[in-house]
Design a protein around this motif. Sequence first.
Motif, PDB file in Angstrom:
ATOM      1  N   PHE A  80      10.129  29.663  51.112  1.00  0.00           N
ATOM      2  CA  PHE A  80       8.830  29.986  51.693  1.00  0.00           C
ATOM      3  C   PHE A  80       8.407  31.406  51.320  1.00  0.00           C
ATOM      4  O   PHE A  80       7.240  31.659  50.990  1.00  0.00           O
ATOM      5  N   ALA A 166       5.096  17.692  58.309  1.00  0.00           N
ATOM      6  CA  ALA A 166       4.761  19.078  57.996  1.00  0.00           C
ATOM      7  C   ALA A 166       4.791  19.322  56.494  1.00  0.00           C
ATOM      8  O   ALA A 166       3.924  20.022  55.950  1.00  0.00           O
ATOM      9  N   ALA A 170       1.556  20.390  54.327  1.00  0.00           N
ATOM     10  CA  ALA A 170       1.531  21.601  53.507  1.00  0.00           C
ATOM     11  C   ALA A 170       1.067  21.294  52.092  1.00  0.00           C
ATOM     12  O   ALA A 170       0.279  22.052  51.503  1.00  0.00           O
ATOM     13  N   THR A 174      -2.469  22.833  50.490  1.00  0.00           N
ATOM     14  CA  THR A 174      -2.391  23.728  49.331  1.00  0.00           C
ATOM     15  C   THR A 174      -2.909  23.088  48.053  1.00  0.00           C
ATOM     16  O   THR A 174      -3.035  23.787  47.034  1.00  0.00           O
TER      17      THR A 174
END
Length: 275
Positions: A80, A166, A170, A174
Amino acid sequence: MNATATASMTSTGEAVQFWILAVVATGGALGTVLMRKAVHSALSLAGTMIVLAVFYLANGAYFLGVVQIIVYTGAIMMLFLFVVMLVGVTAADSLKETIRGQRWLAALCALGFGVLLFAGIANASLRSFDGLGQANSGGNVQGIAALLFTKYVFAFEITGALLIAAAVGAMVLTHRERTERAPTQRELSVARVRRGKQVPPLPAPGVYARHNAVDVPGLLPDGTPSELTVNATLRARGQIRDVSAEALGELAALEQRSREWQGQKQGEDRKGAAQ
């Protein structure tokens, strides 16, 4: 004093360790929420995860402690962090709301989570205490597996589904759909010629004499240095080496003096060896 009371007692070292690490973990958690930059928030969360791993190891949960460091802190958080650093997320990105009503939904979810957390803590009670030896009698890994796949199997599956959701969310957030066709190499060349700005390729840096460094400008056919061959950051820092005729002359004189000094040194060594 019975065995249960003895096992439930906390030593001075454990208490000192808990209060010191608790302050660090709480500070990291607050930094994760309050830091303005995403990189700083990720580093704060990584520090909190490392402290949790220390807590696991101190309580005899060696498998959880190792997994906490390797999987969460070492893999997920570092991945991350690298993604945030490469993408370059700024504070201005959070000002644009891509999904309508997400703030109210997030506030409602936070309120519900707070109520559940408060109710769980208020109803928590410890009627019996098992020592670490009794809890890990069959092995720490075996004990965790028995709890995950028997008593807490439903919560374990729900957590896995939330993590998958999740990850998919994501990727969806993105993803950037290309709305126009990418120009070809020929079209880019035609546009560069029409602008008339540096039609031929830029000369390589450090093209002169014995140097091939990024902080040395290349020389044009007339012998003058080209400022286009060096990085603008190095130029702003004043880290570009001078390759003018005067500087080259000084360098040649320095090399000549060095050769003369080496010749004198070798002559003295030969005289000493002959004597």
